[in-house]
Design a protein around this motif. Structure first.
Motif, mmCIF file in Angstrom:
data_model
loop_
_atom_site.group_PDB
_atom_site.id
_atom_site.type_symbol
_atom_site.label_atom_id
_atom_site.label_comp_id
_atom_site.label_asym_id
_atom_site.label_seq_id
_atom_site.Cartn_x
_atom_site.Cartn_y
_atom_site.Cartn_z
ATOM 1 N N ARG A 34 0.827 -1.197 0.000
ATOM 2 C CA ARG A 34 0.000 0.000 0.000
ATOM 3 C C ARG A 34 0.864 1.251 0.000
ATOM 4 O O ARG A 34 0.641 2.189 -0.772
ATOM 5 N N GLU A 35 1.903 1.256 0.862
ATOM 6 C CA GLU A 35 2.808 2.406 0.924
ATOM 7 C C GLU A 35 3.525 2.616 -0.409
ATOM 8 O O GLU A 35 3.643 3.743 -0.893
ATOM 9 N N SER A 37 2.550 1.608 -3.408
ATOM 10 C CA SER A 37 1.582 2.034 -4.414
ATOM 11 C C SER A 37 1.230 3.507 -4.262
ATOM 12 O O SER A 37 1.128 4.235 -5.249
ATOM 13 N N GLU A 38 1.054 3.941 -3.036
ATOM 14 C CA GLU A 38 0.746 5.357 -2.797
ATOM 15 C C GLU A 38 1.905 6.247 -3.235
ATOM 16 O O GLU A 38 1.689 7.313 -3.829
ATOM 17 N N ASN A 41 1.855 6.426 -7.002
ATOM 18 C CA ASN A 41 0.757 7.298 -7.448
ATOM 19 C C ASN A 41 1.079 8.767 -7.242
ATOM 20 O O ASN A 41 0.747 9.605 -8.086
ATOM 21 N N ARG A 42 1.721 9.088 -6.115
ATOM 22 C CA ARG A 42 2.089 10.493 -5.873
ATOM 23 C C ARG A 42 3.075 10.986 -6.927
ATOM 24 O O ARG A 42 2.912 12.071 -7.472
ATOM 25 N N SER A 45 1.366 11.229 -10.375
ATOM 26 C CA SER A 45 0.411 12.333 -10.522
ATOM 27 C C SER A 45 1.132 13.616 -10.920
ATOM 28 O O SER A 45 0.548 14.502 -11.530
#
Length: 66
Positions: A34-35, A37-38, A41-42, A45
């Motif tokens: 999760r970390e 992937s986040e 994504n950051r 973006s």
């Protein structure tokens, strides 16, 4: 695997190896994924690089006509 099967493979020149794989049921592994992937994504973006890459390889997923 039986002892006989193991002996046969060893005689043929094979050797056993140990392979470690992620435990998908582990809370620690889930948290890390999760970390990660986040973080991806950051970054994406801001850069749009994953979108560009996805568009570039999109046609690789299309099955060719028979």
């Amino acid at each position: 695997m039986s002892d006989a099967e193991r002996a046969e493979l060893l005689a043929k020149g094979w050797r056993p190896v140990e392979v470690w794989v992620p435990d998908w049921d582990s809370p620690a592994f889930e948290r890390r994924m999760r970390e990660d992937s986040e973080a991806i994504n950051r970054v994406d973006s801001r850069s749009g690089e994953l979108d560009r890459l996805a568009e570039e390889v999109d046609d690789l997923w299309i099955d060719p006509a028979p």
